[in-house]
Design a protein around this motif. Sequence first.
Motif, PDB file in Angstrom:
ATOM      1  N   ASN A 292      46.435  43.203 -27.111  1.00  0.00           N
ATOM      2  CA  ASN A 292      46.815  43.229 -25.721  1.00  0.00           C
ATOM      3  C   ASN A 292      47.272  44.811 -25.267  1.00  0.00           C
ATOM      4  OD1 ASN A 292      45.154  40.547 -24.796  1.00  0.00           O
ATOM      5  ND2 ASN A 292      47.315  40.027 -24.356  1.00  0.00           N
ATOM      6  N   ILE A 293      48.402  45.203 -26.470  1.00  0.00           N
ATOM      7  CA  ILE A 293      48.805  46.960 -26.037  1.00  0.00           C
ATOM      8  C   ILE A 293      47.907  47.370 -26.800  1.00  0.00           C
ATOM      9  CG2 ILE A 293      50.856  48.497 -26.812  1.00  0.00           C
ATOM     10  CD1 ILE A 293      52.352  46.396 -26.687  1.00  0.00           C
ATOM     11  N   LEU A 294      47.391  47.188 -28.066  1.00  0.00           N
ATOM     12  CA  LEU A 294      46.033  48.479 -28.746  1.00  0.00           C
ATOM     13  C   LEU A 294      45.259  48.027 -27.371  1.00  0.00           C
ATOM     14  CD1 LEU A 294      46.037  46.699 -32.387  1.00  0.00           C
ATOM     15  CD2 LEU A 294      47.354  48.791 -30.997  1.00  0.00           C
ATOM     16  N   ASP A 295      44.269  46.994 -26.868  1.00  0.00           N
ATOM     17  CA  ASP A 295      43.165  46.746 -26.551  1.00  0.00           C
ATOM     18  C   ASP A 295      43.609  48.086 -24.662  1.00  0.00           C
ATOM     19  OD1 ASP A 295      42.106  44.988 -28.396  1.00  0.00           O
ATOM     20  OD2 ASP A 295      42.616  43.325 -26.629  1.00  0.00           O
ATOM     21  N   THR A 314      43.991  44.421 -34.882  1.00  0.00           N
ATOM     22  CA  THR A 314      45.931  44.037 -35.653  1.00  0.00           C
ATOM     23  C   THR A 314      45.076  42.255 -35.942  1.00  0.00           C
ATOM     24  OG1 THR A 314      48.484  43.437 -35.526  1.00  0.00           O
ATOM     25  CG2 THR A 314      46.645  43.462 -33.454  1.00  0.00           C
ATOM     26  N   GLN A 315      46.643  41.914 -36.874  1.00  0.00           N
ATOM     27  CA  GLN A 315      45.947  40.638 -37.195  1.00  0.00           C
ATOM     28  C   GLN A 315      47.603  39.478 -36.266  1.00  0.00           C
ATOM     29  OE1 GLN A 315      45.362  38.562 -41.270  1.00  0.00           O
ATOM     30  NE2 GLN A 315      45.339  41.569 -41.745  1.00  0.00           N
ATOM     31  N   ASN A 316      48.495  40.612 -35.360  1.00  0.00           N
ATOM     32  CA  ASN A 316      49.475  39.907 -34.785  1.00  0.00           C
ATOM     33  C   ASN A 316      49.022  39.311 -33.479  1.00  0.00           C
ATOM     34  OD1 ASN A 316      51.304  41.257 -36.680  1.00  0.00           O
ATOM     35  ND2 ASN A 316      51.431  43.139 -35.240  1.00  0.00           N
ATOM     36  N   PRO A 317      49.727  38.771 -33.329  1.00  0.00           N
ATOM     37  CA  PRO A 317      49.675  38.015 -31.837  1.00  0.00           C
ATOM     38  C   PRO A 317      48.824  38.006 -30.518  1.00  0.00           C
ATOM     39  CG  PRO A 317      51.511  36.270 -32.743  1.00  0.00           C
ATOM     40  CD  PRO A 317      50.727  37.684 -33.681  1.00  0.00           C
ATOM     41  N   PRO A 318      48.689  37.716 -30.007  1.00  0.00           N
ATOM     42  CA  PRO A 318      47.871  38.520 -28.793  1.00  0.00           C
ATOM     43  C   PRO A 318      48.745  39.423 -27.993  1.00  0.00           C
ATOM     44  CG  PRO A 318      46.197  36.630 -28.570  1.00  0.00           C
ATOM     45  CD  PRO A 318      47.354  36.652 -29.950  1.00  0.00           C
ATOM     46  N   GLY A 319      49.757  38.259 -28.111  1.00  0.00           N
ATOM     47  CA  GLY A 319      50.943  38.997 -27.460  1.00  0.00           C
ATOM     48  C   GLY A 319      50.738  38.874 -25.868  1.00  0.00           C
ATOM     49  N   GLU A 320      51.652  39.136 -24.849  1.00  0.00           N
ATOM     50  CA  GLU A 320      51.329  38.895 -23.154  1.00  0.00           C
ATOM     51  C   GLU A 320      50.691  39.825 -23.237  1.00  0.00           C
ATOM     52  OE1 GLU A 320      55.093  38.670 -21.479  1.00  0.00           O
ATOM     53  OE2 GLU A 320      56.350  38.008 -23.069  1.00  0.00           O
ATOM     54  N   ARG A 321      50.247  39.948 -21.846  1.00  0.00           N
ATOM     55  CA  ARG A 321      49.464  40.539 -20.523  1.00  0.00           C
ATOM     56  C   ARG A 321      50.367  41.648 -20.602  1.00  0.00           C
ATOM     57  NH1 ARG A 321      44.756  38.409 -16.922  1.00  0.00           N
ATOM     58  NH2 ARG A 321      44.250  39.939 -17.369  1.00  0.00           N
ATOM     59  N   ILE A 322      49.750  43.066 -20.502  1.00  0.00           N
ATOM     60  CA  ILE A 322      49.823  44.140 -19.790  1.00  0.00           C
ATOM     61  C   ILE A 322      50.085  44.413 -18.684  1.00  0.00           C
ATOM     62  CG2 ILE A 322      50.711  46.640 -20.313  1.00  0.00           C
ATOM     63  CD1 ILE A 322      50.564  45.596 -22.742  1.00  0.00           C
TER      64      ILE A 322
END
Length: 360
Positions: A292-295, A314-322
């Motif tokens: 999400n940060i990268l997007d 990234t292969q990391n999880p999507p994470g919280e939305r910005i």
Amino acid sequence: MDLLSQLNEQQRAAVTSADGPLLILAGAGSGKTRVIAHRIAYLITERGIWPRNILAVTFTNKAAEEMRNRVNKILAGLELGSVPLISTFHSLCVRVLRRDIEALNAGYSRSFTIYDQDDTVRLTRNCLRDLGLDDKQLAPRSVQAAISAAKNRGEDAESYTARAQFIDERRASIARVFQLYEERLHKNNALDFDDLLIKAVRLLRDVPEVRERYNDRFRYLLVDEYQDTNQLQFALIRLLTEWQQNICVVGDPDQSIYRWRGADIKNILKFEEHFPSAKVIRLEENYRSTQNILDVASGVIKHNVERKEKALWTQNPPGERIRYYQALDAESEARFVAGKIQEHVSVEPDLRAAVLYRTN
């Protein structure tokens, strides 16, 4: 020695593409320092390059020290006979000038003194005083910054003065200070930080035997943070690669933030024009952030005009939305920021927070 097993496909390609010009476009968090360290180790252990024939340059002592530590860790236990030179641009220039500055025949000796920022501001203040100029109207630090900016653009006191005559009184006064400043540096056998690059470039340009010696010494050149290089640093690189073009530069136009101190983004944007046989490798896998940060970051930076395209993932999880918050005024913005910091610290007491803002 297994150098490649811990690298991804693009990193392996960057490490093993040994000869000729190479541009590595390294997105944020893509492991560029690891790639540089492994590339140096690969040249030594797999290609048989003598370590003393390798030069790696970066901008800060901290970055150079980190790179040295990584290379030493990879090569630990090997009997090499010499070590690669991993240095800042300024340290490299000091090394060159301590040996050869007298070949310039410009009145400097190898025992020259290097003036730091405090020294140069003090010298500027003395020049203002001796010229009868008001240091309240012309602050020594801002005058010295103007002189430094001119030097980084390749202007000497004479060319700066010639232009100043047609602009304004303030610039004309700075030109007078610039001339006296240079005279006193020379009289004291002293160089400021900008002079280290200027004199080294002049030495390599004007003295063929010195240029030939360093071209013979440094057969493989690596440059970190290439997007932050200025015209003097670019000139130094070209002079050091006159004989061969085994030059690998690592950088990212999207991370160019030093234009205010003379960085020229065209150095990286036009690398393939400067070195027509160049190969380009993109490091696009990010190990630091969530998708999400990268997007969001990619969505913003794509509007930049001067850049080279890449797609970070990234292969990391999507994470919280910005989340985006628009405050009514500066005070409500400050309350919101302070509240968010308190909220995070209550969950993670050891959390370190940073607040970024555009201007002072």
